[in-house]
Design an enzyme around this catalytic site. Structure first.
Site, PDB file in Angstrom:
ATOM      1  N   CYS A   6       0.867  -1.182   0.000  1.00 15.06           N
ATOM      2  CA  CYS A   6       0.000   0.000   0.000  1.00 15.06           C
ATOM      3  C   CYS A   6       0.900   1.227   0.000  1.00 15.06           C
ATOM      4  CB  CYS A   6      -0.919  -0.004   1.223  1.00 15.06           C
ATOM      5  SG  CYS A   6      -2.032   1.426   1.315  1.00 15.06           S
ATOM      6  N   GLY A   7       0.842   2.019  -1.056  1.00 15.95           N
ATOM      7  CA  GLY A   7       1.729   3.171  -1.197  1.00 15.95           C
ATOM      8  C   GLY A   7       1.382   4.313  -0.263  1.00 15.95           C
ATOM      9  N   HIS A   8       0.114   4.744  -0.280  1.00 18.57           N
ATOM     10  CA  HIS A   8      -0.254   5.856   0.600  1.00 18.57           C
ATOM     11  C   HIS A   8      -0.111   5.427   2.051  1.00 18.57           C
ATOM     12  CE1 HIS A   8      -4.229   4.283   1.879  1.00 18.57           C
ATOM     13  NE2 HIS A   8      -4.214   5.282   2.744  1.00 18.57           N
ATOM     14  N   HIS A  48      -8.549  -3.879  -7.432  1.00 23.43           N
ATOM     15  CA  HIS A  48      -8.790  -2.440  -7.496  1.00 23.43           C
ATOM     16  C   HIS A  48      -9.215  -2.042  -8.915  1.00 23.43           C
ATOM     17  CE1 HIS A  48      -6.378  -2.859  -3.896  1.00 23.43           C
ATOM     18  NE2 HIS A  48      -6.450  -1.575  -3.627  1.00 23.43           N
ATOM     19  N   ASP A  86     -10.353   6.060  -3.263  1.00 27.22           N
ATOM     20  CA  ASP A  86      -9.129   6.542  -2.633  1.00 27.22           C
ATOM     21  C   ASP A  86      -9.064   8.054  -2.754  1.00 27.22           C
ATOM     22  OD1 ASP A  86      -6.492   6.951  -1.709  1.00 27.22           O
ATOM     23  OD2 ASP A  86      -5.814   5.063  -2.585  1.00 27.22           O
ATOM     24  N   CYS A 104      -3.161   7.263  -4.802  1.00 28.48           N
ATOM     25  CA  CYS A 104      -2.929   5.822  -4.668  1.00 28.48           C
ATOM     26  C   CYS A 104      -1.520   5.458  -5.122  1.00 28.48           C
ATOM     27  CB  CYS A 104      -3.954   5.012  -5.439  1.00 28.48           C
ATOM     28  SG  CYS A 104      -3.830   3.229  -5.162  1.00 28.48           S
ATOM     29  N   GLY A 105      -0.699   5.005  -4.182  1.00 30.15           N
ATOM     30  CA  GLY A 105       0.696   4.711  -4.496  1.00 30.15           C
ATOM     31  C   GLY A 105       0.889   3.505  -5.381  1.00 30.15           C
ATOM     32  N   THR A 106       0.229   2.378  -5.047  1.00 38.21           N
ATOM     33  CA  THR A 106       0.368   1.199  -5.904  1.00 38.21           C
ATOM     34  C   THR A 106      -0.387   1.405  -7.220  1.00 38.21           C
ATOM     35  OG1 THR A 106      -1.477   0.107  -4.770  1.00 38.21           O
ATOM     36  CG2 THR A 106       0.747  -0.384  -3.983  1.00 38.21           C
TER      37      THR A 106
END
Length: 335
Positions: free
Chosen positions: A89-91, A222, A247, A251-253
């Site tokens: 999860c990026g964020h 997603h 989101d 969204c990082g990913t």
């Protein structure tokens, strides 16, 4: 027995992050991937209790810090959110790292850099600090790639769509503007919430990607509604996850998957920053660091190494109880 969890709450680019700093369960496993599976088997009630209503909401996400399982890492992260325990999860990483550094819960071996283990693999972190505040976090994410292109689906309420699938730590169904989908503002938040579960089901019926290095990471989870930005190196998106969530961050990913997608289409080359906006216009800066490959069943799979940069802000401390005497101790969702 009442279970107590001390949390640091905040957000990354508008999307909530909850660092569970006290009450972390001891997990079995030699890697964060194995620990993730153990958590899902024995402790998923903690996730639902802390992320679902009444202690959370549809967008709630966060995670736990764990001691390093490898000598070359500073620690490990286990992610939790309403949809489950994500491989990456990026964020969430940006938020968890920010809160942990600012409150002394994570001490790097070398100031300004971290190497962390997540269920999806190893990630490198660089960050900047000013007056005790973390002002920027940059993630060198796991290799990201395009898993499938040109998937034709027909969804009630919007009609025929052509969808691509890309991986950036999770698998994304990516929908670009086309007949039937003019863009985010034309669609609106409520229609995104209504249509995305149908889109995801339709894509899942035709495509089930499996990560070539870890079969436990599989399936489209997603939906990324892509939109044009003000220039070729700028874009906007809305990522749908869980059952009811858009989101609030870029969204990082999802940004990692989008970078791989744009590179696959010949629209973005290494070294060129890509400004990615969320539905609420908050921003991450994504860059393709380099081109690489992953082993696949029919040869190597072209991939990229993405860099994702953003900022998080803590908003307060929160002590939560999960008490078996509470009828909603494990949380609930309203469909």
């Amino acid at each position: 027995m009442r279970h107590t969890f001390f949390c640091i709450d905040g957000h990354t680019a508008g999307n909530p992050v909850r660092l569970v700093a006290g009450g972390t369960p001891l997990l079995r496993g030699a890697t964060m991937g194995e620990r993730r599976l153990d958590f899902l088997e024995r402790f998923d009630w903690i996730r639902t209790g802390l992320c679902y209503e009444p202690r959370g909401h549809s967008m709630m996400s966060g995670g736990f810090l764990y001691p390093p399982s490898r000598q070359d890492t500073d620690g490990g992260i286990l992610f939790i959110e309403t949809s489950g325990c994500l491989p990456m999860c990026g964020h969430g990483t940006i938020g968890l790292v920010t809160f942990a550094l600012e409150h002394g819960l994570l001490v790097p071996r070398e100031p300004g850099t971290l190497k962390l283990e997540v269920p999806a693999g190893l990630i490198d972190i660089s960050y900047t600090e000013e007056a005790g505040r973390v002002t920027k976090v940059r993630i060198r994410n796991v290799p990201s790639y395009v898993a499938a292109t040109g998937i034709n689906i027909d969804v009630a309420g919007i009609g025929p769509l052509v969808v691509d699938v890309a991986y950036g730590g999770n698998y994304y169904a990516i929908i670009e503007p086309q007949p039937g989908y003019e863009g985010l503002d034309a669609l609106g938040a409520q229609r995104i919430l209504d249509l995305s579960p149908r889109v995801r089901l339709a894509v899942q019926a035709k495509c089930h990607p499996v990560h070539p290095l870890d079969p436990a990471i599989n399936g489209v989870s997603h939906v990324l509604w892509a939109d044009k930005g003000l220039s070729p190196t700028q874009g906007r998106n809305a990522v749908f996850y869980g059952d009811h969530a858009i989101d609030r961050s870029p969204c990082g990913t999802g940004t990692s998957a989008r970078l791989a997608h744009l590179h696959h289409k010949g629209l973005l080359q290494p070294g060129h920053p890509f400004i990615h906006e969320s539905y609420i216009h908050s921003r991450f800066i994504g860059t393709i660091e380099s081109v690489t490959s992953l082993p696949g069943p029919n040869g190597t799979v072209p991939a990229i190494i993405p860099l994702i940069e953003g900022r998080a802000v803590s908003t307060g401390f929160n002590t939560l109880w999960i008490d078996p005497e509470d009828v909603f101790c494990h949380g609930f969702q309203v469909s």
